[in-house]
Design a protein around this motif. Structure first.
Motif, PDB file in Angstrom:
ATOM      1  N   ASP B 107       0.832  -1.079  -0.062  1.00  0.00           N
ATOM      2  CA  ASP B 107       0.100   0.025   0.026  1.00  0.00           C
ATOM      3  C   ASP B 107       0.829   1.305  -0.021  1.00  0.00           C
ATOM      4  O   ASP B 107       0.488   2.257  -0.739  1.00  0.00           O
ATOM      5  CB  ASP B 107      -0.906   0.273   1.353  1.00  0.00           C
ATOM      6  CG  ASP B 107      -0.146  -0.292   2.442  1.00  0.00           C
ATOM      7  OD1 ASP B 107       0.206  -1.516   2.715  1.00  0.00           O
ATOM      8  OD2 ASP B 107      -0.138   0.518   3.376  1.00  0.00           O
ATOM      9  N   GLY B 108       2.117   1.213   0.662  1.00  0.00           N
ATOM     10  CA  GLY B 108       3.101   2.274   0.789  1.00  0.00           C
ATOM     11  C   GLY B 108       3.417   2.623  -0.499  1.00  0.00           C
ATOM     12  O   GLY B 108       3.510   4.004  -1.086  1.00  0.00           O
ATOM     13  N   ASN B 135      -1.738  -4.133   3.247  1.00  0.00           N
ATOM     14  CA  ASN B 135      -1.697  -4.294   4.910  1.00  0.00           C
ATOM     15  C   ASN B 135      -1.922  -3.105   5.569  1.00  0.00           C
ATOM     16  O   ASN B 135      -1.452  -3.186   6.802  1.00  0.00           O
ATOM     17  CB  ASN B 135      -0.704  -5.303   4.968  1.00  0.00           C
ATOM     18  CG  ASN B 135       0.756  -4.508   4.798  1.00  0.00           C
ATOM     19  OD1 ASN B 135       0.861  -3.278   4.518  1.00  0.00           O
ATOM     20  ND2 ASN B 135       1.731  -5.412   4.534  1.00  0.00           N
ATOM     21  N   GLU B 136      -2.201  -1.963   4.942  1.00  0.00           N
ATOM     22  CA  GLU B 136      -2.711  -0.917   5.575  1.00  0.00           C
ATOM     23  C   GLU B 136      -1.526  -0.266   6.473  1.00  0.00           C
ATOM     24  O   GLU B 136      -1.914   0.513   7.613  1.00  0.00           O
ATOM     25  CB  GLU B 136      -3.790  -1.067   6.670  1.00  0.00           C
ATOM     26  CG  GLU B 136      -4.997  -1.535   5.660  1.00  0.00           C
ATOM     27  CD  GLU B 136      -6.512  -1.630   6.354  1.00  0.00           C
ATOM     28  OE1 GLU B 136      -6.553  -1.953   7.498  1.00  0.00           O
ATOM     29  OE2 GLU B 136      -7.513  -1.090   5.727  1.00  0.00           O
ATOM     30  N   ALA B 137      -0.191  -0.420   6.140  1.00  0.00           N
ATOM     31  CA  ALA B 137       0.686   0.196   6.858  1.00  0.00           C
ATOM     32  C   ALA B 137       2.232   0.028   6.118  1.00  0.00           C
ATOM     33  O   ALA B 137       2.001  -1.000   5.248  1.00  0.00           O
ATOM     34  CB  ALA B 137       0.884   0.066   8.273  1.00  0.00           C
ATOM     35  N   TYR B 138       3.190   0.827   6.336  1.00  0.00           N
ATOM     36  CA  TYR B 138       4.486   0.318   5.989  1.00  0.00           C
ATOM     37  C   TYR B 138       5.027  -0.878   6.647  1.00  0.00           C
ATOM     38  O   TYR B 138       5.670  -0.546   7.956  1.00  0.00           O
ATOM     39  CB  TYR B 138       5.494   1.332   6.165  1.00  0.00           C
ATOM     40  CG  TYR B 138       5.295   2.840   5.288  1.00  0.00           C
ATOM     41  CD1 TYR B 138       4.224   2.705   4.260  1.00  0.00           C
ATOM     42  CD2 TYR B 138       5.747   4.084   5.606  1.00  0.00           C
ATOM     43  CE1 TYR B 138       4.104   3.915   3.473  1.00  0.00           C
ATOM     44  CE2 TYR B 138       5.294   5.225   4.951  1.00  0.00           C
ATOM     45  CZ  TYR B 138       4.442   5.260   3.908  1.00  0.00           C
ATOM     46  OH  TYR B 138       4.175   6.343   3.105  1.00  0.00           O
ATOM     47  N   MET B 139       4.965  -2.150   6.417  1.00  0.00           N
ATOM     48  CA  MET B 139       5.354  -3.122   7.422  1.00  0.00           C
ATOM     49  C   MET B 139       6.714  -3.595   7.278  1.00  0.00           C
ATOM     50  O   MET B 139       7.491  -3.624   8.350  1.00  0.00           O
ATOM     51  CB  MET B 139       4.522  -4.415   6.993  1.00  0.00           C
ATOM     52  CG  MET B 139       2.896  -4.163   7.178  1.00  0.00           C
ATOM     53  SD  MET B 139       2.610  -3.372   9.029  1.00  0.00           S
ATOM     54  CE  MET B 139       0.626  -3.388   8.739  1.00  0.00           C
TER      55      MET B 139
END
Ligand SMILES: Cc1ncc(C[n+]2csc(CCOP(=O)(O)OP(=O)(O)O)c2C)c(N)n1
Ligand SMILES: [Mg+2]
Lengths: 382, 306
Positions: B107-108, B135-139
């Motif tokens: 996503d990022g 995954n709704e964030a910078y993992m």
């Protein structure tokens, strides 16, 4: 076939003659006509290629990287701000071992906005691992693009090349350029057929997570490739001479054999300096010119060989590494380490300020009457 | 395909071939890993991928290993789309039109730093499938917020006291505004729907975009064995509806008769643990509103023939 062409046309025709498969570029003054001509050549079907009209220089080089990795021969062109925007991807092209050719019109960096000649843009890309050529005239632009594919694609090199041409002095100045005939060019530069590429028959991951166990050796191999490139550049230069009767080397001495003083320079200033040397020689001053074609790989051996017997050396930079000195001056001075030759660093022509024969003569005057200094600014307004 | 179990014939609903191999570096319960496994089941081996900086630049394995089973070009963070464009044009020039160019990004790399390159590729209509596993964030870099992080979520840059405020960016609306021939949402908890969409995308010329929901137990703070449950609840609560936009025609693929309350979805995840009852109600209202808007879009942009 000879034509009267600007440097930008010479660059566009060079890419066309090299029969590139994919072009991806973004317009910026004074590079724009390269993009315009190539998009027309491709649209007219005169070159069987895809032109990806991207939304930025960043994407331009990224698209070339993807295409080259998939086995295409690619070309892009830019200038100053655009080259700076590509910076991250220049590293990518090198470390990905992709022999992309990029024409860069040397232009000053903003602010203030300037569209005029200055090599600081490309010198700032020195450590990306791209090979870099500085051209003196439009014929050299055309020839350098052809040779850069041949050199970069050599299986022991696989390195990208930036071919630099000065804003306006070359990009928009018309000169006679011999375009040769395409059949001969095709024999000199056969189509690109890389051994290693993205291949569904042999699925591999390129550029993934690389531990310290491997990264160091990958870097060493790039260094080896640059060392080897010095040989290959000379070899391809000889081959080019056999095909087209024009001679090219890593560097090019002019009237240096019996010279007391030698001026080292690059780009269009080299042409002016040669004229200045002819004039000074008529007055009995024994000067010569050493034109550096390649900033990387840097022709250290040739530089030593040609300069070692000079009594004084001057280096003319149309670029500046703030807080130090002219960048080519640094290179030349380092090459002459241990030789005890007085060496003068001249800064001239930044942001497109004209560098005339008189300016060059004033440098030689300076060298005759003064002790060496590291950054002598020529023509500075009081 | 069919398998025999205790004398019974059970019909498999997913392609049997495994292109990806099990030896990879993902965390337990990683949604993004399942995501590529399904994607490659749908696309097969005639696929070349670009992968920018993201968890998948690690998951695939360190040099010289690769789990994917198809060629991968690891590219700069913001270049998934432009690199895939280059690959696609090269394939066309070199007469390999039967190979799919797949951009595979987080996503990022999609909502944020790679948005410009994605927009460029979509506007040009470059022949690539772009899949964002969200995954709704910078993992990769340790759970920092992205513009795909939903309202209310904890991340390391939106700590509990200052949790993420403001809505998740509507990437589907952005892609729809490009009038690409096909975009769709998908969810790893609905593999048949997802695989159908990938196969459909494969047979369409131009830029195809799939927004794929892929939970991250490490970043969302839920146990790794309930990844599918969490993902399924996202759709069952209408937090993440399944729909597709085919040549500007909207179709909702799964209409939940009675949507579950969002609290059921939120309460499974540590990243939402701090939320007050009031915030949960706010999120519920937002979800309801978005769902209504989607129904209206479907209503407004139907296939005229239907
Ligand atoms: C230009 C650039 N900036 C920052 C980074 C550092 N970085 C690597 S991955 C990443 C986050 C990726 O997030 P996302 O795209 O959501 O993928 P995920 O890690 O969640 O799979 C960041 C910030 C980078 N590699 N390149
Ligand atoms: Mg992410």
């Amino acid at each position: 076939m000879k034509k009267v062409l600007t440097g930008n046309f010479a660059a566009a025709y060079g890419a066309t003659a090299a029969k590139v498969n994919v072009i991806s570029a973004y317009p910026i003054t004074p590079q724009t006509t390269i993009v315009e001509i190539l998009s027309e050549i491709v649209a007219d079907g005169l070159l069987n290629a895809d032109f990806i009209k991207v939304e930025s220089e960043h994407s331009a080089l990224a698209a070339c990287i993807g295409a080259q990795a998939a086995g295409a021969r690619t070309f892009t062109a830019t200038s100053a701000q655009g080259l700076a925007l590509m910076h991250e991807l220049l590293h990518w092209a090198t470390r990905g071992r992709l022999p992309i050719v990029l024409a860069n019109v040397n232009r000053a960096m903003a602010p203030g906005w300037s569209i005029w000649a200055d090599a600081t843009d490309s010198v700032a890309q020195r450590d990306t691992g791209c090979m870099q050529i500085y051209c003196e005239n439009n014929q050299e632009v055309f020839d350098s693009i052809l040779m850069s594919y041949k050199i970069g694609e050599h299986t022991e090199l696989l390195l990208p090349t930036i071919v630099n041409l000065d804003a306006f002095f070359l990009s928009h100045t018309s000169q006679i350029v011999d375009l040769y005939d395409q059949e001969t060019i095709d024999r000199f530069l056969p189509s690109y057929n890389p051994e290693i590429k993205l291949d569904i028959e042999n699925p591999r991951a390129f550029g993934g997570l690389t531990s310290p166990d491997y990264y160091y050796e990958f870097s060493y191999k790039i260094q080896l490739a640059h060392e080897k490139a010095k040989e290959i550049i000379e070899e391809v230069g000889k081959e080019f001479y056999r095909f087209f009767n024009r001679e090219y080397h890593l560097s090019e001495p002019y009237r240096c054999d019996d010279a007391d003083m030698i001026l080292v320079d690059y780009g269009t200033i080299a042409g002016t300096a040669k004229d200045a040397v002819d004039r000074m020689r008529d007055k009995g001053i024994h000067v010569g010119v050493l034109k550096i074609r390649y900033l990387r790989p840097f022709p250290e051996e040739q530089v030593i060989d040609i300069l070692k017997n000079a009594k004084k050396v001057g280096v003319i930079d149309r670029a500046i590494s703030y807080g130090h000195e002219g960048p080519f001056f640094t290179e030349v001075k380092a090459s002459l380490y241990g030789y005890r030759i007085p060496i003068y660093g001249f800064i001239a022509g930044l942001g497109g300020r004209d560098v005339s024969i008189v300016d060059i003569e004033s440098m030689v005057d300076y060298m005759q009457g003064n002790k060496p200094a590291n950054h002598i600014w020529i023509g500075l307004k009081k | 395909m069919s398998n025999k179990t205790k004398g019974q014939k059970i019909k498999l609903t997913l392609p049997i071939e495994e292109v990806m191999s099990p030896g990879h570096l993902a965390c337990q319960g990683c949604g993004a890993t399942l995501a590529l496994r399904y994607t490659l089941k749908a696309l097969g081996r005639k696929t070349i991928m670009s992968i920018p900086a993201c968890c998948w630049s690690v998951i695939d394995g360190p040099f010289p290993y690769s789990a994917a089973g198809v060629p991968i070009y690891h590219c700069a963070f913001e270049t998934a789309a432009s690199t895939a464009s280059g690959i696609s044009h090269a394939l066309a020039q070199l007469g390999q039109d039967n190979v799919t160019a797949l951009a595979w990004a987080g996503d990022g790399g999609t909502f944020d730093i790679g948005l410009q390159a994605l927009s460029g590729a979509a506007e040009r209509g470059d022949n690539v499938i772009y899949i964002v596993y969200d995954n709704e964030a910078y993992m990769n870099t340790g759970i920092q917020r992205s513009s795909a992080t939903p309202h209310g979520a904890w991340t390391t840059t939106t700590p509990v006291k200052h949790y993420k405020r403001g809505p998740k960016k509507n990437i589907m609306a952005i892609m729809a505004a490009h009038h690409v021939p096909y975009c769709a949402t998908a969810n790893i908890a609905y593999p048949e729907d997802f695989i159908r969409k990938v196969k459909k995308a494969k047979n369409i010329m131009g830029t195809k975009f799939i927004h794929l929901y892929a939970p991250c137990p490490t970043g969302w703070k839920h146990p790794p064995d309930i990844t599918i449950q969490v993902a399924r609840l996202a759709t069952l609560t209408n937090v993440f509806p399944l729909y597709e936009i085919d040549n500007d025609v909207y179709t909702i693929n799964k209409k939940i008769q009675k949507a579950k309350p969002v609290s059921e979805y939120l309460k499974l995840q540590g990243r939402f643990r701090h939320l007050s009852e009031k915030e949960v109600q706010f999120i519920q209202r937002t979800v309801d509103q978005n769902w209504k808007r989607l129904l209206k879009l479907e209503e407004a942009f139907r296939n005229e023939k239907n």
